[in-house]
Design a protein around this motif. Structure first.
Motif, PDB file in Angstrom:
ATOM      1  N   ARG A   1       0.749  -1.134  -0.152  1.00  0.00           N
ATOM      2  CA  ARG A   1       0.170   0.007   0.054  1.00  0.00           C
ATOM      3  C   ARG A   1       0.569   1.176   0.073  1.00  0.00           C
ATOM      4  O   ARG A   1       0.448   2.196   0.110  1.00  0.00           O
TER       5      ARG A   1
ATOM      6  N   ASP B   1     -10.057   9.851   5.397  1.00  0.00           N
ATOM      7  CA  ASP B   1     -11.051   8.354   5.014  1.00  0.00           C
ATOM      8  C   ASP B   1     -12.486   8.871   4.804  1.00  0.00           C
ATOM      9  O   ASP B   1     -13.081   8.022   3.661  1.00  0.00           O
TER      10      ASP B   1
ATOM     11  N   PRO C   1     -11.332   4.960  -1.755  1.00  0.00           N
ATOM     12  CA  PRO C   1     -10.008   4.547  -1.625  1.00  0.00           C
ATOM     13  C   PRO C   1      -9.077   5.137  -2.750  1.00  0.00           C
ATOM     14  O   PRO C   1      -9.604   4.790  -4.246  1.00  0.00           O
ATOM     15  N   SER C   2      -8.174   5.601  -2.700  1.00  0.00           N
ATOM     16  CA  SER C   2      -7.219   6.497  -3.800  1.00  0.00           C
ATOM     17  C   SER C   2      -5.539   6.376  -3.440  1.00  0.00           C
ATOM     18  O   SER C   2      -5.057   5.987  -2.235  1.00  0.00           O
TER      19      SER C   2
ATOM     20  N   THR D   1      -6.231   5.045   7.062  1.00  0.00           N
ATOM     21  CA  THR D   1      -7.290   5.206   6.253  1.00  0.00           C
ATOM     22  C   THR D   1      -7.478   4.063   5.068  1.00  0.00           C
ATOM     23  O   THR D   1      -6.428   3.108   5.369  1.00  0.00           O
ATOM     24  N   HIS D   2      -8.049   4.137   4.388  1.00  0.00           N
ATOM     25  CA  HIS D   2      -8.188   3.147   3.038  1.00  0.00           C
ATOM     26  C   HIS D   2      -7.271   3.496   1.997  1.00  0.00           C
ATOM     27  O   HIS D   2      -7.462   2.689   0.599  1.00  0.00           O
ATOM     28  N   HIS D   3      -6.575   4.549   2.171  1.00  0.00           N
ATOM     29  CA  HIS D   3      -5.849   5.155   0.785  1.00  0.00           C
ATOM     30  C   HIS D   3      -4.411   4.333   0.773  1.00  0.00           C
ATOM     31  O   HIS D   3      -4.040   3.648   1.770  1.00  0.00           O
ATOM     32  N   LYS D   4      -3.713   4.497  -0.396  1.00  0.00           N
ATOM     33  CA  LYS D   4      -2.456   4.258  -0.549  1.00  0.00           C
ATOM     34  C   LYS D   4      -1.456   5.706  -0.557  1.00  0.00           C
ATOM     35  O   LYS D   4      -2.027   6.681  -0.778  1.00  0.00           O
TER      36      LYS D   4
END
Length: 600
Positions: free
Chosen positions: A75, A482, A487-488, A504-507
């Protein structure tokens, strides 16, 4: 007899005979207080260090099915991910706690409890090992004094507090076990303890490699001086070689099979195996002459050093293997990698005081030693502490180990000095003198000195930077990101990457790990270069958004290096047309833009 029981005689016997039981009770009380005192941070998963955040991500990846030997973090730096040079060994207690708590309270709370509790395990090992050391060298009832002094070691104790889940606490526990092994009068058991603790420390990481080498040198020199130490050196040699081999086989990642110099790779594994084999061979010869033993040890040392230099010349410079550009751009700016004299008096003085006291205490204890084993052990501890103190002149990150190693010497000094005051005929001397003496020999007086003696001139922007760091790393700030975006991939600061992917769900793009030179340099080039150079770099990682934290410590580096670079212009409000602002709440600590690329 009854009067002796009530006069304290039985208490001393209880502390002497059942010391481990009382040590575990003391550990339980300290652990309970830590958990209560820091529950707010635990409940908010306030992992303050980048390594602690990355450690949790490694555990999550393992529990989600990522391979045991695959330690890449996918990630960060998409799509290939970042190579992390760590070991799975430290992941095990965290993962076990999550699996225990998860059925009862769900994954989020299980993670919080695991991160709060896991650092307390190596603290218990350290307390027991230090207690064992002072019992062997000072007195059977001296261990409570060592624990009290340990509690005052600010740099050391920071490695054991809840949420400090990275490997430093476990390596300090290994170091404490090494000292206990050096102090062990039973030769085979002492050698086995030193060898296995060194192997475990090397399996975790190479931060304490110099201390492991010093411990091996001490074991060898004891055999040189006294041929009767043959069982100690044999046990050490076999356990070091065997333990390192087992650690490599079970815990080395796929990436660590390369000939790298920054972890237990085939490079250092070959050194530990060769060292163990040579030392064991010397022990079998065991000539009667001390001069002959010294000559053989010197030949073995020269063979190991010469072979290392000839076979692995790439490891004779920086073990990280980074370029000059990365060193000057990033690694040289890491605060803990700077020598102690480049830090403020308020930070450096409390760290440096106790090692000096520990050296003095070890010297005094050596002069008062009753047996040859005690003399050798105190000399070894004194050399160990002096070496750690000298390491502070290289990097302040040696502070926790230096304070830890000073505890036995400081305890010996307190055991001598404080009773003298307590036995004085004048009450004021007994009360005030004993208290002052303990504050002095324990190093606790340093806290009062830095509180009342102001010698540092605070930088005007230090409070601003600290506030920005805290707000941008906070759970509240991360929750905004978030909720605001699907998701980005977010192009952001190197030090913000690990926290971003935990909360968070991000990368993200990069993290502060030296094996990932290209990603780190790309972030720095993007922020310090010209605006038109940013998009090609961001496109390479598939970044959809640009996230910055104004006044974060890392951002001050960009502005200082290139005031008119891309980040410098953003800070001045000069935003290129291809950055589309994303609305965030007014009090959000970030600035966020969507990156618009040219259509082709």
């Amino acid at each position: 007899m009854e009067s002796k029981r009530f006069s304290g005689f039985d208490l001393e016997r209880e502390l002497s005979v059942h010391w481990l039981r009382w040590t575990l009770l003391a550990w339980g009380v300290i652990a309970g207080w830590y958990l209560w005192n820091r529950w707010g941070q635990i409940n908010g998963l306030a992992l303050g260090d980048t390594d602690d955040n990355m450690r949790l991500m490694q555990v999550r990846a393992l529990l989600d099915g990522q391979g045991w030997y695959d330690l890449r973090q996918y990630r960060l730096s998409p799509p290939g991910g970042l190579d992390i040079h760590w070991s799975r060994l430290v992941d095990l207690p965290i993962a076990a706690l999550i699996l225990i708590f998860k059925p009862f309270m769900g994954t989020p709370m299980a993670e919080r409890l695991a991160c709060g509790i896991a650092p307390l395990f190596p603290l218990g090992v350290t307390m027991a090992a230090l207690g064992l050391t002072v019992r062997r060298l000072i007195a059977p009832a001296a261990w409570p004094l060592a624990i009290i002094i340990l509690m005052g070691c600010t740099a050391t104790m920071l490695m054991f507090v809840p949420l400090r889940i990275d490997h430093h606490g476990w390596q300090l526990a290994c170091l404490a076990l090494t000292v206990a092994g050096l102090a062990d009068p039973r030769r085979a058991r002492g050698g086995l303890t030193v060898g296995l603790s060194s192997a475990a420390s090397l399996t975790i990481g190479l931060e304490l490699l110099p201390y492991c080498a010093i411990a091996g040198a001490i074991v060898t020199l004891r055999w040189v001086w006294d041929g009767g130490e043959v069982r100690r050196i044999q046990a050490y040699a076999l356990s070091l070689a065997g333990g390192s081999t087992l650690g490599f086989a079970v815990f080395a990642s796929n990436a660590n099979y390369a000939m790298r110099c920054d972890a237990l790779t085939p490079v250092w594994l070959s050194v530990t195996i060769a060292s163990g084999m040579l030392l064991f061979a010397l022990s079998l010869l065991n000539p009667a002459s001390r001069a002959a033993r010294l000559g053989l040890a010197a030949v073995a040392g020269a063979a190991i050093a010469g072979g290392f230099a000839g076979l692995f010349p790439q490891c004779l410079s920086r073990p990280e293997g980074v370029s000059d550009e990365l060193y000057n751009t990033w690694l040289n700016n890491v605060r803990e990698a700077r020598p102690i004299y480049k830090h403020s008096f308020a930070m450096g003085f409390p760290i440096a005081v106790l090692p000096v006291i520990g050296i003095i205490g070890a010297a005094v204890a050596a002069m008062r030693a009753r047996t040859a084993d005690q003399l050798v052990a105190w000399v070894a501890i004194g050399l160990f502490t002096a070496f750690a103190g000298a390491m502070l002149l290289w990097q302040i990150r040696a502070g926790p180990a230096a304070q830890l190693l000073a505890v036995p010497g400081a305890t010996a000094l307190a055991w001598i000095v404080v009773p003298w005051f307590l036995g004085h005929k004048w009450m004021p001397v007994r009360i005030l003198g004993s208290a002052a003496a303990f504050l002095l020999v324990s190093g606790l007086f340093a806290g009062f000195v830095v509180k009342y003696v102001k010698v540092d001139t605070p930088k005007p922007n230090r409070a601003v930077v600290a506030r920005a760091n805290a707000r941008c790393m906070s759970a509240a700030g991360m929750s905004l990101l978030d909720r605001s975006l699907p998701p980005s991939t977010l192009f952001t600061h190197v030090d913000l990457g690990p926290r971003l992917i935990v909360m968070t769900h991000h990368k993200g793009i990069a993290g502060p790990y030296h094996r990932n030179e290209r990603a780190i340099l790309d972030v720095h080039h993007a922020f310090t270069g010209k605006p038109e150079a940013f998009r090609p770099i961001a496109r390479r990682y598939g970044a959809q958004y640009l996230l910055v934290c104004p006044n974060m410590a890392e951002s001050t580096v960009y502005r200082a290096r290139e005031p008119n670079g891309f980040y410098g212009q953003l800070a001045k409000g000069k935003v290129p047309a291809w950055l589309e602002p994303v609305r965030l709440p007014r009090k959000a600590p970030y600035r966020l833009w969507r990156i618009r690329y040219d259509r082709r």
